[in-house]
Design an enzyme around this catalytic site. Structure first.
Site, short mmCIF file in Angstrom:
data_model
loop_
_atom_site.label_atom_id
_atom_site.label_comp_id
_atom_site.label_asym_id
_atom_site.label_seq_id
_atom_site.Cartn_x
_atom_site.Cartn_y
_atom_site.Cartn_z
NE ARG A 36 -10.53 -5.20 0.94
CZ ARG A 36 -9.69 -4.23 1.33
NH1 ARG A 36 -10.18 -3.17 1.96
NH2 ARG A 36 -8.40 -4.27 1.03
CG HIS A 72 -8.46 0.09 -2.71
ND1 HIS A 72 -7.68 -1.00 -2.37
CD2 HIS A 72 -9.14 0.42 -1.57
CE1 HIS A 72 -7.89 -1.30 -1.09
NE2 HIS A 72 -8.77 -0.46 -0.59
CD GLN A 112 -13.22 -1.97 -0.34
OE1 GLN A 112 -12.35 -1.83 0.49
NE2 GLN A 112 -14.40 -2.51 -0.08
NE ARG A 155 -3.87 0.60 1.94
CZ ARG A 155 -5.11 0.72 2.47
NH1 ARG A 155 -5.32 1.52 3.49
NH2 ARG A 155 -6.12 0.04 1.97
N1 NVA Z 1 -9.84 6.80 -1.40
C1 NVA Z 1 -9.46 6.37 -0.07
C2 NVA Z 1 -9.72 4.91 0.10
C3 NVA Z 1 -9.40 4.38 1.48
C4 NVA Z 1 -9.63 2.90 1.61
C5 NVA Z 1 -8.00 6.72 0.17
O1 NVA Z 1 -7.18 6.50 -0.74
O2 NVA Z 1 -7.67 7.20 1.25
N1 CP Z 2 -11.24 -0.03 2.62
C1 CP Z 2 -9.97 -0.09 3.04
O1 CP Z 2 -9.05 -0.35 2.27
O2 CP Z 2 -9.80 0.14 4.38
P1 CP Z 2 -8.43 0.33 5.16
O3 CP Z 2 -7.84 1.65 4.72
O4 CP Z 2 -8.81 0.34 6.61
O5 CP Z 2 -7.49 -0.80 4.82
#
Ligand code: NVA
Ligand code: CP
Length: 304
Positions: free
Chosen positions: A287, A131, A134, A104
């Site tokens: 997830r 992402h 998800q 990430r």
């Molecule tokens: N768009 C958000 C998704 C978090 C799971 C971010 O990148 O912070």
């Molecule tokens: N939706 C998601 O990716 O959540 P986190 O940021 O908590 O991993």
């Protein structure tokens, strides 16, 4: 044989994605029945987190443990990655010791560079651009509640961000139409829109995008890394909220999803999480199951 990576949904065929989602539902059922599964015994997943996470970290780490393997949490604060060791050098070394790597990070280019040098499969666990993990959980959740999403209309209300981009890819892969409602200047990437012009319609009015939709989805107005824009985004997005009133214009059986974390009073009204259309808790749990299916697919090269 070169390792398979999962950096976007486009790294798999539609058939593979559909089998993976089906397999995830099977794993969900088995898990709820208390069946023990040890398909990844002695396997190790390295998890590199350059941004915060609750769901992604817990689901990958618990998922590996439940399948008989283990996971390593690597933060840039404690590894040489945070002190400037080149991505490629890190990729060669880490991938020589583990069975898969999950990352990430900020720039999408970072996961691409890591994958290009990695001997082990690399999973994108969120970048500024995509992402995909998800979306596996979201597609599984839709299927478990409503059957195939093929031919459905999905309304994305809010920022044209990493989640929205993965919804654009999902529209093409899973064969649905995506209506995006966003303020001017917050559209999804122009190149991606152009490539999927037949699949995606951009609206300014959330009600127009939501009309007769089968699924309404949103996400935070300011993503990780955009904290300084919070105030300006609150202004820009103030009329882009999913609420029971907006659900009224959607199909009567429409579902509501959110990748979480959610900001009540911003992208959703305070009552949306518990609204009858909401499947957010089921979506969050998925997830775990979707990623277990993904890990089996990438590490064992099979789904059964
Ligand atoms: N768009 C958000 C998704 C978090 C799971 C971010 O990148 O912070
Ligand atoms: N939706 C998601 O990716 O959540 P986190 O940021 O908590 O991993």
């Amino acid at each position: 044989m070169a390792a398979r990576h999962f950096l976007t949904l486009n790294d798999m065929t539609t058939t593979e994605l559909e089998s993976l989602v089906d397999h995830a539902s099977k794993l969900r059922d088995e898990w709820h029945q208390g069946k023990v599964r040890d398909t990844l015994k002695n396997r190790v997943l390295a998890m590199i987190f350059e941004k915060s996470s609750t769901r992604t970290r817990v689901s990958f780490e618990a998922g590996m443990a439940q399948l008989g393997g283990s996971a390593l949490f690597l933060s840039p604060r404690d590894t040489q990655l945070g002190r400037g060791e080149p991505i490629e050098d890190s990729a060669i070394v880490i991938s020589s010791m583990v069975d898969a790597v999950m990352i990430r990070t900020f720039a999408h280019d970072t996961v691409e560079r890591f994958a290009a040098a990695s001997r082990a499969p690399v999973i994108n666990a969120l970048t500024d651009d995509f992402h995909p993990c998800q979306l596996l959980a979201d597609m599984q959740t839709y299927r478990e509640h409503r059957g195939s999403i093929r031919g459905a209309t999905v309304a994305w209300i809010g920022d044209g961000n990493n989640m929205c981009h993965s919804y654009v890819n999902a529209a093409a892969q899973f064969d649905f139409h995506l209506n995006v409602a966003c303020p001017e200047g917050y559209e999804p990437d122009a190149g991606l829109l152009k490539a999927h012009g037949d699949r995606v319609t951009v609206f300014r009015d959330p009600a127009e995008a939501a009309r007769k939709a089968n699924l309404l989805v949103t996400d935070v107005w300011a993503s990780m890394g955009q904290e300084e824009e919070q105030k300006i985004r609150e202004q820009a997005f103030r009329s882009y909220q999913i609420s029971p009133a907006l659900m009224q214009v959607a199909d009567k059986d429409a579902l509501f999803m959110h990748c979480l974390p959610a900001h009540r009073g911003e992208e959703i009204s305070a009552d949306m999480m518990e609204h009858p259309s909401s499947v957010v808790w089921h979506e969050a749990e998925n997830r775990l199951h979707a990623q277990k299916a993904l890990l089996e697919f990438l590490i064992l090269n099979q789904l059964d």
